[in-house]
Write a protein that holds these residues in place. Structure first.
Motif, PDB file in Angstrom:
ATOM      1  N   ILE A  43       0.863  -1.174   0.000  1.00  0.00           N
ATOM      2  CA  ILE A  43       0.000   0.000   0.000  1.00  0.00           C
ATOM      3  C   ILE A  43       0.905   1.231   0.000  1.00  0.00           C
ATOM      4  O   ILE A  43       1.755   1.387   0.874  1.00  0.00           O
ATOM      5  CB  ILE A  43      -0.932   0.021   1.219  1.00  0.00           C
ATOM      6  N   VAL A  44       0.711   2.085  -0.973  1.00  0.00           N
ATOM      7  CA  VAL A  44       1.469   3.331  -1.068  1.00  0.00           C
ATOM      8  C   VAL A  44       0.526   4.477  -0.730  1.00  0.00           C
ATOM      9  O   VAL A  44      -0.546   4.611  -1.344  1.00  0.00           O
ATOM     10  CB  VAL A  44       2.066   3.517  -2.473  1.00  0.00           C
ATOM     11  N   SER A  45       0.902   5.288   0.234  1.00  0.00           N
ATOM     12  CA  SER A  45       0.087   6.432   0.626  1.00  0.00           C
ATOM     13  C   SER A  45       0.972   7.659   0.699  1.00  0.00           C
ATOM     14  O   SER A  45       2.197   7.567   0.842  1.00  0.00           O
ATOM     15  CB  SER A  45      -0.586   6.187   1.983  1.00  0.00           C
ATOM     16  N   GLY A  46       0.350   8.816   0.608  1.00  0.00           N
ATOM     17  CA  GLY A  46       1.107  10.063   0.671  1.00  0.00           C
ATOM     18  C   GLY A  46       0.183  11.256   0.614  1.00  0.00           C
ATOM     19  O   GLY A  46      -1.046  11.133   0.556  1.00  0.00           O
ATOM     20  N   ASN A  47       0.789  12.426   0.619  1.00  0.00           N
ATOM     21  CA  ASN A  47       0.030  13.663   0.598  1.00  0.00           C
ATOM     22  C   ASN A  47       0.927  14.807   0.172  1.00  0.00           C
ATOM     23  O   ASN A  47       2.149  14.665   0.100  1.00  0.00           O
ATOM     24  CB  ASN A  47      -0.583  13.945   1.976  1.00  0.00           C
ATOM     25  N   TYR A  48       0.313  15.927  -0.114  1.00  0.00           N
ATOM     26  CA  TYR A  48       1.059  17.139  -0.444  1.00  0.00           C
ATOM     27  C   TYR A  48       0.231  18.343  -0.019  1.00  0.00           C
ATOM     28  O   TYR A  48      -0.991  18.236   0.180  1.00  0.00           O
ATOM     29  CB  TYR A  48       1.360  17.216  -1.950  1.00  0.00           C
ATOM     30  N   ASP A  49       0.878  19.481   0.124  1.00  0.00           N
ATOM     31  CA  ASP A  49       0.181  20.707   0.520  1.00  0.00           C
ATOM     32  C   ASP A  49       1.028  21.901   0.104  1.00  0.00           C
ATOM     33  O   ASP A  49       2.243  21.927   0.346  1.00  0.00           O
ATOM     34  CB  ASP A  49      -0.057  20.728   2.033  1.00  0.00           C
ATOM     35  N   SER A  61       0.959  20.699 -10.536  1.00  0.00           N
ATOM     36  CA  SER A  61       0.507  19.407 -11.038  1.00  0.00           C
ATOM     37  C   SER A  61       1.297  18.318 -10.323  1.00  0.00           C
ATOM     38  O   SER A  61       2.531  18.320 -10.339  1.00  0.00           O
ATOM     39  CB  SER A  61       0.719  19.313 -12.559  1.00  0.00           C
ATOM     40  N   VAL A  62       0.584  17.386  -9.684  1.00  0.00           N
ATOM     41  CA  VAL A  62       1.214  16.319  -8.902  1.00  0.00           C
ATOM     42  C   VAL A  62       0.765  14.971  -9.468  1.00  0.00           C
ATOM     43  O   VAL A  62      -0.433  14.748  -9.666  1.00  0.00           O
ATOM     44  CB  VAL A  62       0.831  16.412  -7.408  1.00  0.00           C
ATOM     45  N   THR A  63       1.717  14.088  -9.735  1.00  0.00           N
ATOM     46  CA  THR A  63       1.396  12.765 -10.289  1.00  0.00           C
ATOM     47  C   THR A  63       2.229  11.695  -9.603  1.00  0.00           C
ATOM     48  O   THR A  63       3.348  11.950  -9.147  1.00  0.00           O
ATOM     49  CB  THR A  63       1.663  12.712 -11.803  1.00  0.00           C
ATOM     50  N   LEU A  64       1.667  10.510  -9.540  1.00  0.00           N
ATOM     51  CA  LEU A  64       2.370   9.310  -9.089  1.00  0.00           C
ATOM     52  C   LEU A  64       2.378   8.339 -10.259  1.00  0.00           C
ATOM     53  O   LEU A  64       1.315   7.900 -10.715  1.00  0.00           O
ATOM     54  CB  LEU A  64       1.684   8.692  -7.874  1.00  0.00           C
ATOM     55  N   GLN A  65       3.573   8.008 -10.772  1.00  0.00           N
ATOM     56  CA  GLN A  65       3.692   7.245 -12.000  1.00  0.00           C
ATOM     57  C   GLN A  65       4.481   5.963 -11.783  1.00  0.00           C
ATOM     58  O   GLN A  65       5.343   5.892 -10.884  1.00  0.00           O
ATOM     59  CB  GLN A  65       4.386   8.074 -13.090  1.00  0.00           C
ATOM     60  N   ASN A  66       4.187   4.986 -12.607  1.00  0.00           N
ATOM     61  CA  ASN A  66       4.951   3.740 -12.660  1.00  0.00           C
ATOM     62  C   ASN A  66       5.994   3.892 -13.755  1.00  0.00           C
ATOM     63  O   ASN A  66       5.672   3.849 -14.948  1.00  0.00           O
ATOM     64  CB  ASN A  66       4.025   2.556 -12.940  1.00  0.00           C
ATOM     65  N   THR A  67       7.245   4.061 -13.375  1.00  0.00           N
ATOM     66  CA  THR A  67       8.297   4.323 -14.360  1.00  0.00           C
ATOM     67  C   THR A  67       8.673   3.078 -15.156  1.00  0.00           C
ATOM     68  O   THR A  67       9.329   3.191 -16.197  1.00  0.00           O
ATOM     69  CB  THR A  67       9.552   4.869 -13.661  1.00  0.00           C
ATOM     70  N   LEU A  68       8.293   1.895 -14.680  1.00  0.00           N
ATOM     71  CA  LEU A  68       8.619   0.667 -15.409  1.00  0.00           C
ATOM     72  C   LEU A  68       7.690   0.445 -16.595  1.00  0.00           C
ATOM     73  O   LEU A  68       8.020  -0.327 -17.497  1.00  0.00           O
ATOM     74  CB  LEU A  68       8.559  -0.538 -14.466  1.00  0.00           C
ATOM     75  N   ALA A  69       6.533   1.085 -16.601  1.00  0.00           N
ATOM     76  CA  ALA A  69       5.622   0.961 -17.739  1.00  0.00           C
ATOM     77  C   ALA A  69       6.142   1.797 -18.908  1.00  0.00           C
ATOM     78  O   ALA A  69       6.730   2.866 -18.715  1.00  0.00           O
ATOM     79  CB  ALA A  69       4.214   1.425 -17.349  1.00  0.00           C
ATOM     80  N   ASN A  78      -3.321  14.769  -8.880  1.00  0.00           N
ATOM     81  CA  ASN A  78      -4.088  15.672  -8.031  1.00  0.00           C
ATOM     82  C   ASN A  78      -5.293  16.242  -8.769  1.00  0.00           C
ATOM     83  O   ASN A  78      -5.330  16.292 -10.001  1.00  0.00           O
ATOM     84  CB  ASN A  78      -3.198  16.810  -7.527  1.00  0.00           C
ATOM     85  N   GLU A  79      -6.254  16.688  -7.995  1.00  0.00           N
ATOM     86  CA  GLU A  79      -7.427  17.339  -8.576  1.00  0.00           C
ATOM     87  C   GLU A  79      -7.025  18.711  -9.099  1.00  0.00           C
ATOM     88  O   GLU A  79      -6.290  19.445  -8.442  1.00  0.00           O
ATOM     89  CB  GLU A  79      -8.521  17.497  -7.517  1.00  0.00           C
ATOM     90  N   PRO A  80      -7.486  19.088 -10.291  1.00  0.00           N
ATOM     91  CA  PRO A  80      -7.130  20.406 -10.844  1.00  0.00           C
ATOM     92  C   PRO A  80      -7.564  21.535  -9.910  1.00  0.00           C
ATOM     93  O   PRO A  80      -8.703  21.571  -9.449  1.00  0.00           O
ATOM     94  CB  PRO A  80      -7.896  20.451 -12.176  1.00  0.00           C
ATOM     95  N   GLY A  81      -6.633  22.427  -9.630  1.00  0.00           N
ATOM     96  CA  GLY A  81      -6.939  23.575  -8.789  1.00  0.00           C
ATOM     97  C   GLY A  81      -6.853  23.333  -7.296  1.00  0.00           C
ATOM     98  O   GLY A  81      -7.027  24.267  -6.511  1.00  0.00           O
TER      99      GLY A  81
END
Length: 219
Positions: A43-49, A61-69, A78-81
């Motif tokens: 389980i991967v969890s996190g946050n930003y502010d 703009s915040v993204t969590l990506q799978n670099t192996l794909a 993240n939700e826009p705005g």
């Protein structure tokens, strides 16, 4: 444009460290933090502010990506705005994830004032999924224990996010205190300059009138 990348090594453990990270971005830049997952589903969890309350979330703009794909599949964004966000998802084993932040440039027509930098508080954690026994060894007690472990993991994630939130609040307070201190120091500096100018003008005026009356007496 070159993007600075940093490698972030996170230890895989059932307990999480209550520590947060700060990131400063300038317009048009993108920074990613990488973590390699262990050889089992986790389980991967996190946050930003965004620390500054006056800055809208459209810049970030915040993204969590799978670099192996091959296509760099986005697992979360993240939700826009939005100026803050929390995520939690179960991912496959052995993935290499990139937690990326991008400072989007916005035209002058979309905003009243230009933003020169973004100060972001963020965190990402890896949680172990409670193990399950083989079907032949499972039973009501085992199922109950598994549910309790899942609830414990969820409570731990919520608690960690709450602690991160308070850490972001302390960082925001520190930024505001520094700004207030800078304003007070600038006001004090200009006050001293004005006082010196007034005293200098008063001294020069006294010297002028003294010299003027001495000349009149001589005449």
């Amino acid at each position: 444009m070159t993007f600075p990348f940093f490698l972030l090594c996170l230890a895989w453990t059932a307990r999480t460290a209550l520590s947060t990270y700060m990131l400063e971005l300038t317009p048009g830049t993108r920074e990613c933090f990488y973590t390699k997952l262990p050889g089992r589903a986790t389980i991967v969890s996190g946050n930003y502010d965004i620390i500054d309350d006056d800055i809208p979330g459209d810049y970030l703009s915040v993204t969590l990506q799978n670099t192996l794909a091959e296509d760099g599949k986005r697992l979360w964004h993240n939700e826009p705005g939005s100026t803050e966000g929390i995520f939690s998802l179960t991912v496959d084993r052995g993935l290499r994830l990139a937690f990326c932040f991008e400072f989007r440039e916005i035209s002058d027509d979309e905003t009243e004032t230009a933003v020169e930098q973004l100060l972001i508080g963020w965190n990402i954690r890896v949680h172990a999924i409670p193990r399950e026994l083989p079907d032949g060894e499972s039973g009501p007690d085992t199922e109950r224990a598994r549910r309790l472990l899942e609830k414990a993991v969820n409570i731990e994630m919520d608690w960690s996010n709450l602690m991160d939130h308070f850490a972001f609040l302390r960082s925001r307070e520190a930024v505001h205190m520094k700004l207030t201190s800078d304003i007070l120091n600038r006001i004090m500096g200009w006050t001293l300059v004005e006082a010196f100018v007034v005293m200098a003008m008063a001294f020069l005026q006294v010297m002028y009138w003294k010299k003027f009356f001495e000349q009149r007496r001589y005449l």
